[in-house]
Design an enzyme around this catalytic site. Structure first.
Site, PDB file in Angstrom:
ATOM      1  N   THR A 195      10.939  27.014  15.370  1.00 57.25           N
ATOM      2  CA  THR A 195      10.570  28.349  14.972  1.00 57.25           C
ATOM      3  C   THR A 195      11.869  29.369  14.992  1.00 57.25           C
ATOM      4  OG1 THR A 195       9.161  30.130  14.511  1.00 57.25           O
ATOM      5  CG2 THR A 195       9.182  29.399  16.600  1.00 57.25           C
ATOM      6  N   ARG A 196      11.990  30.264  13.925  1.00 61.01           N
ATOM      7  CA  ARG A 196      13.022  31.280  14.049  1.00 61.01           C
ATOM      8  C   ARG A 196      12.220  32.661  13.640  1.00 61.01           C
ATOM      9  NH1 ARG A 196      13.942  31.023   8.257  1.00 61.01           N
ATOM     10  NH2 ARG A 196      14.317  33.471   8.304  1.00 61.01           N
ATOM     11  N   HIS A 200       1.972  34.119  14.369  1.00 55.19           N
ATOM     12  CA  HIS A 200       0.911  34.876  14.096  1.00 55.19           C
ATOM     13  C   HIS A 200      -0.209  33.706  14.495  1.00 55.19           C
ATOM     14  CE1 HIS A 200       3.434  38.035  13.200  1.00 55.19           C
ATOM     15  NE2 HIS A 200       4.109  37.369  12.319  1.00 55.19           N
ATOM     16  N   HIS A 203       0.123  30.410  12.650  1.00 59.78           N
ATOM     17  CA  HIS A 203       1.023  29.398  13.457  1.00 59.78           C
ATOM     18  C   HIS A 203       0.231  28.939  14.541  1.00 59.78           C
ATOM     19  CE1 HIS A 203       3.712  32.450  11.551  1.00 59.78           C
ATOM     20  NE2 HIS A 203       4.365  31.280  11.044  1.00 59.78           N
ATOM     21  N   ARG A 289       6.449  23.250   5.023  1.00 58.75           N
ATOM     22  CA  ARG A 289       6.956  23.645   3.505  1.00 58.75           C
ATOM     23  C   ARG A 289       8.359  24.428   3.733  1.00 58.75           C
ATOM     24  NH1 ARG A 289       6.699  27.411  -0.187  1.00 58.75           N
ATOM     25  NH2 ARG A 289       6.310  26.770  -2.208  1.00 58.75           N
TER      26      ARG A 289
END
Ligand code: PPS
Length: 571
Positions: A195-196, A200, A203, A289
């Site tokens: 992740t970058r 929340h 996730h 996605r």
């Protein structure tokens, strides 16, 4: 396919401590290359095995294979060119076969490289093949053309020491440190989440589900090297991740920070991310996605299809050595007060589905609006609010541009006084004349010097903006490209409001307050803007003000109204 992690150590490029001490001394005689921030990230992962099987920056043959068909010259899968780009002058000073010292930005030696190859890459080809289009709207293509040096050097690396990190040291692990950790705690199956962005609730739900589905432990593996320009800074993100970590059942989930420089290359990037995670001892990898998507191209379309990354990953999964876990698009179902995978909701017409997009979240943060508890964790929202205060509390820059004598300084002064009367934030005026007396006293009016002058003003204004102040700049700033560069620097920290003081050259010459136009006409002042030097009229300024037959007070008021409409000051 059942994947069990291979937790034996992987090869690193570091030499022993004693050899490193010796090499450090010997390297004093070598030519040095000062690594860019991106090259430091790449070197760290080369040296610690994160980019295994690479043994250095790519040779020309390997580079060609990677660009053309994602393979090194020996056929091994590798999707991303890891190259050492340098200046022409530096490249010309070297012989193939020579060793060079690779130093960080403070001059500390990190490793040496034996130069096996030196070539001029076909950057347009690299852009097309690796990033899908030779379009500067892609951050990595922009980097390739406008930041990276013109010559590439390749060759094996000898690692001397890791780059020093002063932040979150306990949260950073080399591939072998992670492998040792997994071995110690008995994690045989590990699903990694790349992740970058801040995490929340959605996730947290999806990562936990992914881990359950794969019957694996979960590793949150955020990138803290270089991400997409404009992303939330990693200091804030790590504080957010730490808050979310507490929400998982104890001992199921861990977090480690990855000093990777992302390229936002979508499908190729996904494969690369998978290889890196396999090197870190993970067995599963979540691919979502539009994984590592760069946003829209210059025609306003997506660079890649939403599932291209998953397709390419699936095709190469066995070679990557890590199993893909599809990312589920999680949405909140109000009636059941829980997150569910969007494609598993059978009664869609009978329930209320809630979602907040990234853009909507940014808007709410900008404007200080409510962010509901179903969407995120209060601790995360608190952290985000600290770095993204509402616009009326952020710093910003008002950048006046126009001919000499157009009225820039007068309006800028009036605006400054009005903003000081309102109070709340410190205001600094960087007037053209004043800057030239202090910051730029040695500069003349050639294009090069004008650009340097504007970049200096931009630098000071960006620091002021970053620290929550208001910078008012009032130079001529005749070149559009330089104004755009300053805009980009400042927009990383706050708003940039370009105001074109659109007084015509005829009117400026008629006024000729300082008598300079007369001297310019007589040829006594050379390169005078509008007379004997160019001025690019701003194409899309936030505001354009006319000064003929308009009071200064009214002009300053127009700027104030603009600032109000942008939410930067409150009435
Ligand atoms: S620039 O192009 O943005 O770097 O110029 P700037 O720093 O704003 O400086 C402009 C002021 O310098 C005086 N001056 C000249 N202007 C334009 N061209 C030439 N050749 C020149 N020589 C001196 C002039 O007074 C400008 O002041 P302002 O406040 O704009 O009238």
């Amino acid at each position: 396919m059942t994947m069990l992690s291979n937790l034996a150590p992987i090869p690193e490029l570091y030499v022993s401590y004693d050899s490193a001490q010796k090499l450090k001394v010997e390297a004093a005689d070598l030519k040095s290359w000062d690594l860019t921030p991106r090259q430091i990230c790449d070197l760290e992962l080369l040296m610690n095995g994160g980019f295994n099987p690479l043994k250095g920056f790519l040779s020309e043959e390997d580079y060609n294979g990677v660009v053309e068909n994602m393979r090194l010259a020996d056929g091994t899968l590798w999707p991303m060119p890891i190259t050492l780009d340098v200046s022409e002058d530096f490249a010309a000073s070297l012989e193939v076969g020579e060793d060079i010292a690779l130093r960080d930005q403070e001059g500390v030696i990190l490793g040496t490289m034996t130069i096996s190859d030196r070539w001029t890459p076909n950057k347009a080809r690299e852009a097309e093949k690796v990033f899908g289009a030779d379009d500067d709207a892609h951050p990595a293509v922009n980097y390739l053309h406008n930041t990276a040096g013109p010559i590439y050097l390749g060759g094996p690396i000898t690692g001397i020491q890791q780059p020093v990190h002063y932040d979150f040291r306990a949260r950073r692990d080399t591939p072998n440190e992670l492998r040792a950790f997994f071995r110690k705690v008995g994690w045989r199956r590990v699903v990694a989440f790349q992740t970058r962005n801040p995490l929340h609730r959605a996730h947290q739900e999806l990562t936990f589900r992914a881990a359950k589905e794969a019957q694996a432990n979960l590793l949150i593996h955020p990138v803290v090297g270089m991400t997409k320009p404009g992303d939330v800074d990693h200091f804030t993100r790590v504080r957010c991740y730490e808050a979310v970590l507490d929400k998982y059942p104890a001992a199921t989930t861990g977090m480690s920070l990855l000093n990777l420089a992302m390229r936002m290359a979508g499908p190729r990037e996904a494969v690369w991310h998978g290889l890196i995670r396999a090197n870190h001892g993970c067995t599963h990898f979540i691919v979502g996605r539009d994984h590592a998507g760069p946003g829209k191209n210059s025609a306003g379309e997506d660079f890649y299809g939403p599932y291209d990354a998953q397709d390419l990953f699936r095709e190469h999964q066995d070679e990557i050595g890590i199993e893909m876990v599809d990312f589920k698009h999680m949405v909140y179902v109000q009636e059941r007060a829980q997150y569910e995978p969007n494609d598993e909701i059978a009664d869609k017409d009978d329930v209320t589905i809630l979602n907040i997009s990234g853009t909507e979240l940014r808007r709410r943060l900008q404007e200080g609006l409510e962010i509901p508890e179903w969407f995120s964790f209060p601790e995360v929202v608190t952290e985000l609010r600290k770095t993204r205060p509402p616009r009326s509390k952020q710093g910003f820059t008002v950048f006046f541009t126009g001919f000499s004598g157009s009225g820039k300084s007068t309006i800028a002064n009036a605006l400054m006084v009005k903003l000081m009367e309102m109070g709340g934030r410190p205001v600094t005026l960087l007037d053209g004349d004043i800057v030239r007396k202090n910051l730029s006293s040695e500069l003349g009016f050639s294009k090069e010097h004008r650009d340097l002058n504007i970049r200096r003003i931009g630098y000071v204004a960006s620091e002021i903006t970053k620290n929550g102040g208001i910078a008012i700049c009032a130079p001529i700033a005749p070149y559009a490209t330089t104004r755009r560069a300053v805009r980009e620097d400042i927009e990383a920290f706050g708003a940039f409001v370009e105001v074109h003081v659109a007084t015509s050259i005829e009117e400026c010459e008629r006024r000729d307050r300082k008598g300079l136009y007369k001297l310019a006409r007589e040829g006594k002042i050379k390169e005078f803007t509008g007379i004997s030097d160019p001025y690019d009229v701003p194409e899309n300024p936030e505001l354009s003000v006319e000064t003929e037959n308009v009071e200064v007070d009214n002009c300053a008021h127009q700027v104030l109204l603009k600032l109000e409409s942008m939410g930067l000051v409150s009435a």
